[in-house]
Design an enzyme around this catalytic site. Structure first.
Site, PDB file in Angstrom:
ATOM      1  NE  ARG A 124      -4.020  -2.033   2.032  1.00  0.00           N
ATOM      2  CZ  ARG A 124      -3.987  -2.934   3.006  1.00  0.00           C
ATOM      3  NH1 ARG A 124      -3.162  -2.793   4.018  1.00  0.00           N
ATOM      4  NH2 ARG A 124      -4.786  -3.958   2.979  1.00  0.00           N
ATOM      5  CE  LYS A 129      -4.032  12.934 -14.284  1.00  0.00           C
ATOM      6  NZ  LYS A 129      -4.597  13.393 -15.557  1.00  0.00           N
ATOM      7  CD  GLU A 187       2.204  15.720 -22.845  1.00  0.00           C
ATOM      8  OE1 GLU A 187       1.440  16.691 -22.664  1.00  0.00           O
ATOM      9  OE2 GLU A 187       1.793  14.524 -22.840  1.00  0.00           O
ATOM     10  CE  LYS A 231       1.555  17.076 -14.501  1.00  0.00           C
ATOM     11  NZ  LYS A 231       1.828  15.865 -15.260  1.00  0.00           N
ATOM     12  CD  GLU A 233      -7.822  14.829 -14.710  1.00  0.00           C
ATOM     13  OE1 GLU A 233      -6.607  14.874 -14.959  1.00  0.00           O
ATOM     14  OE2 GLU A 233      -8.598  14.043 -15.257  1.00  0.00           O
ATOM     15  NE  ARG A 255      -2.944  16.123 -12.743  1.00  0.00           N
ATOM     16  CZ  ARG A 255      -2.097  15.443 -12.016  1.00  0.00           C
ATOM     17  NH1 ARG A 255      -2.276  15.335 -10.730  1.00  0.00           N
ATOM     18  NH2 ARG A 255      -1.058  14.835 -12.571  1.00  0.00           N
ATOM     19  CG  ASN A 264      -6.343  15.257 -19.600  1.00  0.00           C
ATOM     20  OD1 ASN A 264      -5.468  14.418 -19.731  1.00  0.00           O
ATOM     21  ND2 ASN A 264      -7.021  15.421 -18.479  1.00  0.00           N
ATOM     22  CG  HIS A 292      -3.524  14.405 -23.468  1.00  0.00           C
ATOM     23  ND1 HIS A 292      -2.962  15.634 -23.722  1.00  0.00           N
ATOM     24  CD2 HIS A 292      -2.552  13.657 -22.865  1.00  0.00           C
ATOM     25  CE1 HIS A 292      -1.701  15.628 -23.278  1.00  0.00           C
ATOM     26  NE2 HIS A 292      -1.434  14.448 -22.758  1.00  0.00           N
ATOM     27  CG  HIS A 330      -4.805   9.340 -24.488  1.00  0.00           C
ATOM     28  ND1 HIS A 330      -5.268   9.604 -23.222  1.00  0.00           N
ATOM     29  CD2 HIS A 330      -3.471   9.547 -24.429  1.00  0.00           C
ATOM     30  CE1 HIS A 330      -4.261   9.947 -22.433  1.00  0.00           C
ATOM     31  NE2 HIS A 330      -3.157   9.932 -23.160  1.00  0.00           N
ATOM     32  CG  HIS A 366       1.828  10.392 -24.809  1.00  0.00           C
ATOM     33  ND1 HIS A 366       0.530   9.988 -24.607  1.00  0.00           N
ATOM     34  CD2 HIS A 366       1.985  11.545 -24.119  1.00  0.00           C
ATOM     35  CE1 HIS A 366      -0.072  10.856 -23.815  1.00  0.00           C
ATOM     36  NE2 HIS A 366       0.787  11.817 -23.501  1.00  0.00           N
TER      37      HIS A 366
HETATM   38  P1  NAD Z   1       9.104   6.236 -23.211  1.00  0.00           P
HETATM   39  O1  NAD Z   1       9.179   6.075 -21.769  1.00  0.00           O
HETATM   40  O2  NAD Z   1       8.646   5.072 -24.039  1.00  0.00           O
HETATM   41  O3  NAD Z   1      10.548   6.708 -23.734  1.00  0.00           O
HETATM   42  C1  NAD Z   1      10.738   6.909 -25.119  1.00  0.00           C
HETATM   43  C2  NAD Z   1      11.967   6.133 -25.626  1.00  0.00           C
HETATM   44  O4  NAD Z   1      13.154   6.795 -25.208  1.00  0.00           O
HETATM   45  C3  NAD Z   1      12.071   4.705 -25.101  1.00  0.00           C
HETATM   46  O5  NAD Z   1      12.489   3.875 -26.142  1.00  0.00           O
HETATM   47  C4  NAD Z   1      13.147   4.821 -24.018  1.00  0.00           C
HETATM   48  O6  NAD Z   1      13.823   3.593 -23.831  1.00  0.00           O
HETATM   49  C5  NAD Z   1      14.048   5.867 -24.605  1.00  0.00           C
HETATM   50  N1  NAD Z   1      14.849   6.645 -23.656  1.00  0.00           N
HETATM   51  C6  NAD Z   1      14.491   7.078 -22.430  1.00  0.00           C
HETATM   52  N2  NAD Z   1      15.428   7.894 -21.929  1.00  0.00           N
HETATM   53  C7  NAD Z   1      16.409   7.973 -22.833  1.00  0.00           C
HETATM   54  C8  NAD Z   1      17.654   8.680 -22.898  1.00  0.00           C
HETATM   55  N3  NAD Z   1      18.034   9.527 -21.934  1.00  0.00           N
HETATM   56  N4  NAD Z   1      18.424   8.534 -24.003  1.00  0.00           N
HETATM   57  C9  NAD Z   1      18.028   7.722 -25.019  1.00  0.00           C
HETATM   58  N5  NAD Z   1      16.861   7.051 -25.034  1.00  0.00           N
HETATM   59  C10 NAD Z   1      16.055   7.165 -23.948  1.00  0.00           C
HETATM   60  O7  NAD Z   1       8.167   7.446 -23.636  1.00  0.00           O
HETATM   61  P2  NAD Z   1       7.953   8.925 -23.061  1.00  0.00           P
HETATM   62  O8  NAD Z   1       7.669   9.756 -24.246  1.00  0.00           O
HETATM   63  O9  NAD Z   1       9.022   9.335 -22.136  1.00  0.00           O
HETATM   64  O10 NAD Z   1       6.615   8.778 -22.178  1.00  0.00           O
HETATM   65  C11 NAD Z   1       5.380   8.455 -22.770  1.00  0.00           C
HETATM   66  C12 NAD Z   1       4.467   7.877 -21.711  1.00  0.00           C
HETATM   67  O11 NAD Z   1       4.262   8.850 -20.706  1.00  0.00           O
HETATM   68  C13 NAD Z   1       3.109   7.473 -22.232  1.00  0.00           C
HETATM   69  O12 NAD Z   1       2.787   6.193 -21.771  1.00  0.00           O
HETATM   70  C14 NAD Z   1       2.173   8.497 -21.623  1.00  0.00           C
HETATM   71  O13 NAD Z   1       0.881   7.978 -21.396  1.00  0.00           O
HETATM   72  C15 NAD Z   1       2.880   8.831 -20.346  1.00  0.00           C
HETATM   73  N6  NAD Z   1       2.532  10.142 -19.790  1.00  0.00           N
HETATM   74  C16 NAD Z   1       2.186  10.202 -18.481  1.00  0.00           C
HETATM   75  C17 NAD Z   1       1.886  11.418 -17.893  1.00  0.00           C
HETATM   76  C18 NAD Z   1       1.581  11.494 -16.427  1.00  0.00           C
HETATM   77  O14 NAD Z   1       1.157  12.551 -15.965  1.00  0.00           O
HETATM   78  N7  NAD Z   1       1.799  10.436 -15.681  1.00  0.00           N
HETATM   79  C19 NAD Z   1       1.952  12.600 -18.652  1.00  0.00           C
HETATM   80  C20 NAD Z   1       2.322  12.506 -19.987  1.00  0.00           C
HETATM   81  C21 NAD Z   1       2.617  11.271 -20.549  1.00  0.00           C
HETATM   82  N1  GLY Z   2      -0.518  14.740 -18.045  1.00  0.00           N
HETATM   83  C1  GLY Z   2      -1.780  15.024 -17.471  1.00  0.00           C
HETATM   84  C2  GLY Z   2      -1.733  15.222 -15.998  1.00  0.00           C
HETATM   85  O1  GLY Z   2      -0.717  15.079 -15.373  1.00  0.00           O
HETATM   86  O2  GLY Z   2      -2.745  15.531 -15.416  1.00  0.00           O
END
Ligand code: NAD
Ligand code: GLY
Length: 351
Positions: free
Chosen positions: A113, A135, A177, A216, A226, A231, A235, A238, A242, A253
């Site tokens: 937990r 998130k 973003e 943010k 949210e 918040r 989106n 998005h 999505h 993404h």
């Molecule tokens: P990702 O984590 O898949 O990374 C993209 C690629 O870059 C991967 O192949 C990874 O191995 C590579 N990589 C990472 N760091 C590196 C580095 N320093 N040098 C070289 N390569 C590197 O994708 P992302 O774009 O970072 O994240 C996308 C995800 O984030 C989605 O699943 C999305 O839904 C999520 N997201 C979440 C939130 C949130 O608030 N939690 C907000 C926006 C996006």
């Molecule tokens: N990326 C959307 C949020 O953090 O609310």
């Protein structure tokens, strides 16, 4: 290094941005039990650094990419946490992009937990957005981020050194973003437009990381879960992004967020929420990172994905976040038929 504090109801959080942040994480963690979650690509580049800085850490190395943001990766993390005998007092350290960060965050929220959670984001997208705000999620049954929790990291360390090894495509993905934040903030949008020639310059990107985290942080402080609606502004782009991401995959993404903002600017204009001039301003920002909007065959099939978006609260209605004016947004609901008409604009793409 700059420190940005986030005061939420659940837990205070601090984001450290700048040179030396990775080392600062090591100093903070000290002799605590550390469980690093990362992916194969990040491990190939930074594995030696991790072994040097955290010689006693347990390390869980996942396959990279969105298609692995699923229950099997989540349970692999949890299995390895159990096998390592972690306690609530142990630290889960998410070292990677948003995929690693979202899954490690969810595992940290679930295990006993809740264990301590530290985010060390290594992509531009993760530094400007996903590592901040708590998130966490996995995708399940073709619905994006449908299983998750709000779980604040205690600390986030955004070190610009990680950006040096990112392929150009991942920089563009992060710009998705950043541009979203620019549209929401207005002044940041103007800063981006005025420095359009610097969008691959690491010093400029570093300043944008701090700008986006500050923006943010203020949103998350006022609406952590949210619930008040504020918040939801994060989106922007998005709902469509999505829906396309789930149907077509392949792109990242951030790229889908850019395409989503492009399309939704037409919805804002068509529905009278924004002026044509403002929507053109949004598209001019989008075009800095996504010069050509690609064509999506049979794009109307994405309506079913949009109907499953978490923002929707009525059957048959699609909810989108629209940019009304610089710094102003509105959540807007439209019928699935109407949404499909707007979506068809993406059938041919745009040069
Ligand atoms: P990702 O984590 O898949 O990374 C993209 C690629 O870059 C991967 O192949 C990874 O191995 C590579 N990589 C990472 N760091 C590196 C580095 N320093 N040098 C070289 N390569 C590197 O994708 P992302 O774009 O970072 O994240 C996308 C995800 O984030 C989605 O699943 C999305 O839904 C999520 N997201 C979440 C939130 C949130 O608030 N939690 C907000 C926006 C996006
Ligand atoms: N990326 C959307 C949020 O953090 O609310």
């Amino acid at each position: 290094m700059q420190k940005i504090e986030i005061h939420t109801k659940s837990r205070p959080s601090a984001v450290y941005c700048g040179e030396g942040a990775f080392l600062a994480a090591q100093q903070f963690l000290g002799e605590n039990e550390v469980f690093v979650v990362t992916d194969e690509n990040v491990w190939d580049i930074y594995g030696e650094d991790v072994e040097y800085l955290f010689p006693k850490a347990h390390v869980c190395i996942l396959p990279a990419g969105e298609k692995h943001k699923n229950k099997s990766s989540l349970f692999r993390i949890l299995d390895e946490m159990l096998a390592a005998g972690l306690h609530r007092s142990s630290y889960v350290v998410a070292l990677g992009g948003g995929v690693v960060g979202d899954m490690a965050g969810l595992a940290a929220a679930m295990y006993m937990r809740g264990t301590h959670l530290i985010q060390i984001p290594t992509t531009l997208l993760a530094q400007v957005d996903s590592s901040v705000g708590g998130k966490t999620a996995i995708d399940y049954k073709n619905v994006k981020n449908v299983l998750g929790a709000f779980y604040q990291p205690e600390r986030v360390y955004c070190d610009p050194k990680f950006l040096q090894t990112l392929p150009p495509r991942e920089i563009r993905c992060g710009l998705g973003e950043i541009i979203k934040t620019g549209v929401l903030d207005g002044a940041l949008g103007e800063k981006i437009l005025q420095n359009a020639d610097k969008l691959t310059d690491l010093d400029f990107l570093r300043s944008l990381v701090t700008d986006c985290v500050r923006f943010k942080a203020r949103v998350v402080e006022r609406d952590e879960t949210e619930s008040s609606g504020l918040r939801k502004c994060l989106n922007l782009g998005h709902t469509t992004g999505h829906a396309l991401e789930l149907r077509y995959g392949r792109r990242s993404h951030g790229e889908y967020v850019l395409i989503g903002m492009w399309l939704e600017s037409y919805i804002a204009e068509g529905e009278g929420v924004a002026t044509a001039e403002h929507s053109a301003w949004v598209r001019s920002l989008v075009s800095l990172a996504e010069k050509k909007i690609p064509a999506f065959p049979n794009v109307r099939e994405c309506v079913s994905n949009a109907l499953l978006d978490k923002k929707n609260d009525r059957a048959g209605v699609v909810s989108v976040v629209l940019s009304k004016a610089k710094g102003e947004f509105e959540e807007y609901a439209l019928s699935s038929e109407k949404y499909a008409e707007y979506l068809s604009r993406l059938e041919e793409g745009r040069r």
